[in-house]
Design a protein around this motif. Structure first.
Motif, PDB file in Angstrom:
ATOM      1  N   ASP A 202       3.131  11.584   2.995  1.00 51.57           N
ATOM      2  CA  ASP A 202       2.642  12.902   2.578  1.00 51.57           C
ATOM      3  C   ASP A 202       3.668  13.997   2.852  1.00 51.57           C
TER       4      ASP A 202
ATOM      5  N   ARG B 187       0.988   7.103   6.588  1.00 51.91           N
ATOM      6  CA  ARG B 187       0.573   7.996   5.501  1.00 51.91           C
ATOM      7  C   ARG B 187       1.120   9.411   5.714  1.00 51.91           C
TER       8      ARG B 187
ATOM      9  N   ASP C 279       0.840  -1.208   0.000  1.00 55.19           N
ATOM     10  CA  ASP C 279       0.000   0.000   0.000  1.00 55.19           C
ATOM     11  C   ASP C 279       0.870   1.250   0.000  1.00 55.19           C
ATOM     12  N   ASN C 280       1.915   1.243   0.843  1.00 47.63           N
ATOM     13  CA  ASN C 280       2.823   2.390   0.913  1.00 47.63           C
ATOM     14  C   ASN C 280       3.565   2.603  -0.405  1.00 47.63           C
TER      15      ASN C 280
ATOM     16  N   LYS D  50       2.542   6.637  -6.848  1.00 50.49           N
ATOM     17  CA  LYS D  50       1.493   7.419  -7.515  1.00 50.49           C
ATOM     18  C   LYS D  50       1.644   8.904  -7.194  1.00 50.49           C
ATOM     19  N   GLY D  51       1.999   9.213  -5.952  1.00 45.42           N
ATOM     20  CA  GLY D  51       2.204  10.610  -5.566  1.00 45.42           C
ATOM     21  C   GLY D  51       3.358  11.251  -6.317  1.00 45.42           C
TER      22      GLY D  51
ATOM     23  N   ASN E  38       2.684   1.689  -3.477  1.00 47.00           N
ATOM     24  CA  ASN E  38       1.769   2.165  -4.514  1.00 47.00           C
ATOM     25  C   ASN E  38       1.341   3.611  -4.281  1.00 47.00           C
ATOM     26  N   TYR E  39       1.029   3.964  -3.056  1.00 47.77           N
ATOM     27  CA  TYR E  39       0.618   5.327  -2.727  1.00 47.77           C
ATOM     28  C   TYR E  39       1.734   6.322  -3.028  1.00 47.77           C
ATOM     29  N   PHE E  40       2.941   5.997  -2.576  1.00 47.01           N
ATOM     30  CA  PHE E  40       4.068   6.919  -2.744  1.00 47.01           C
ATOM     31  C   PHE E  40       4.444   7.073  -4.215  1.00 47.01           C
TER      32      PHE E  40
END
Length: 146
Positions: free
Chosen positions: A128, A124, A51-52, A58-59, A54-56
């Protein structure tokens, strides 16, 4: 016998497999074994790591930063220019984000990058904070490629 300096420098910088090789210390080997045990015992950690990642990624992509085709917990932010890469590394560190600027001879001369490493323990808010730092740095140094 004393070796020729030109020859020793050639060997040193052309033998990449030798530059970055070292025997694994016993403590590191024990850590690897424990990490494998944790993967089996705590599947939620692997899910959180992905999850981390993919999130990072994408960011970073949304900011227009070049990350290549990585599909691991190590995400390169490709900058190119070594001096700019060092500046980005320092600016991130000043913002409380530890990174690894990677330069020649580890990568090609004009392929310098910041190496980001994701873990399952990142929250998260950590991700961020780092994405916000990259956004601010991009406004100052124009590092986005896309």
């Amino acid at each position: 016998m004393i070796a020729n300096k030109k020859l020793t420098n050639f060997i040193r910088f052309q033998s990449r497999q030798q530059i970055f090789s070292a025997t694994t210390p016993p403590g590191t080997a024990a850590g690897i074994v424990k990490a494998i045990d944790l993967i089996n015992e705590e599947p939620r950690l692997r899910a959180k790591l992905w999850d981390n990642i993919n999130y990072f990624k994408k960011g970073l992509d949304a900011l227009g930063l070049e990350t290549g085709t990585t599909c691991s917990a190590v995400i390169p932010v490709k900058i190119g220019d070594p001096r700019t890469t060092m500046d980005v590394g320092k600016m991130l560190l000043d913002r409380g984000v530890y990174t690894n600027p990677i330069m020649y001879p580890a990568v090609a001369r004009k392929d310098a990058r910041i190496r980001m490493s994701m873990t399952a323990t990142h929250e998260r808010e950590h991700l961020d904070k780092t994405l916000n730092a990259f956004e601010d740095i991009n406004k100052k140094l124009h590092i986005a490629k896309k």
